[in-house]
Design a protein around this motif. Structure first.
Motif, PDB file in Angstrom:
ATOM      1  N   ARG A 129       0.779  -1.292   0.068  1.00 27.81           N
ATOM      2  CA  ARG A 129      -0.056   0.018  -0.028  1.00 27.81           C
ATOM      3  C   ARG A 129       1.011   1.187  -0.210  1.00 27.81           C
ATOM      4  NH1 ARG A 129      -5.327  -0.789   3.846  1.00 27.81           N
ATOM      5  NH2 ARG A 129      -5.936  -2.941   2.932  1.00 27.81           N
TER       6      ARG A 129
ATOM      7  N   ASP B 110       0.290   4.187   0.357  1.00 31.85           N
ATOM      8  CA  ASP B 110      -0.184   5.120   1.497  1.00 31.85           C
ATOM      9  C   ASP B 110       0.002   4.890   2.812  1.00 31.85           C
ATOM     10  OD1 ASP B 110      -2.428   3.332   1.284  1.00 31.85           O
ATOM     11  OD2 ASP B 110      -3.617   4.760   1.780  1.00 31.85           O
TER      12      ASP B 110
ATOM     13  N   TRP C 262      -3.373   7.445   9.109  1.00 30.08           N
ATOM     14  CA  TRP C 262      -3.472   6.521   7.968  1.00 30.08           C
ATOM     15  C   TRP C 262      -4.800   5.640   8.463  1.00 30.08           C
ATOM     16  CZ3 TRP C 262      -4.139   1.125   7.802  1.00 30.08           C
ATOM     17  CH2 TRP C 262      -4.201   0.636   6.466  1.00 30.08           C
TER      18      TRP C 262
END
Length: 70
Positions: free
Chosen positions: A36, A38, A60
């Motif tokens: 991922r 991000d 997050w």
């Protein structure tokens, strides 16, 4: 160990505790870190010590919750 919010903005957690914080297993945690873009980036403190910033993990996690609410 149930962590909900970091006590200070500069707290960090080793991967095992960071995974527990997110409510996932360590293998899933490392897969997310790898796949991922991000996901918060790990910080190497030494050759065998990796930590994650808890404030980044909170941000997050909260962003992921916001994506599901749309």
């Amino acid at each position: 160990m149930a962590l909900h919010k970091p006590a200070t903005t500069n707290q960090s957690a080793r991967p095992k505790h960071a995974a527990e914080f997110l409510g996932i297993g360590e293998s899933t945690f490392w897969r997310w870190a790898k796949e991922r873009p991000d996901f918060p980036k790990p910080r190497k403190l030494g050759p065998r010590t990796t930590v994650f910033d808890l404030s980044e993990l909170v941000a997050w996690r909260d962003a992921q919750a916001g994506k599901g609410a749309k």
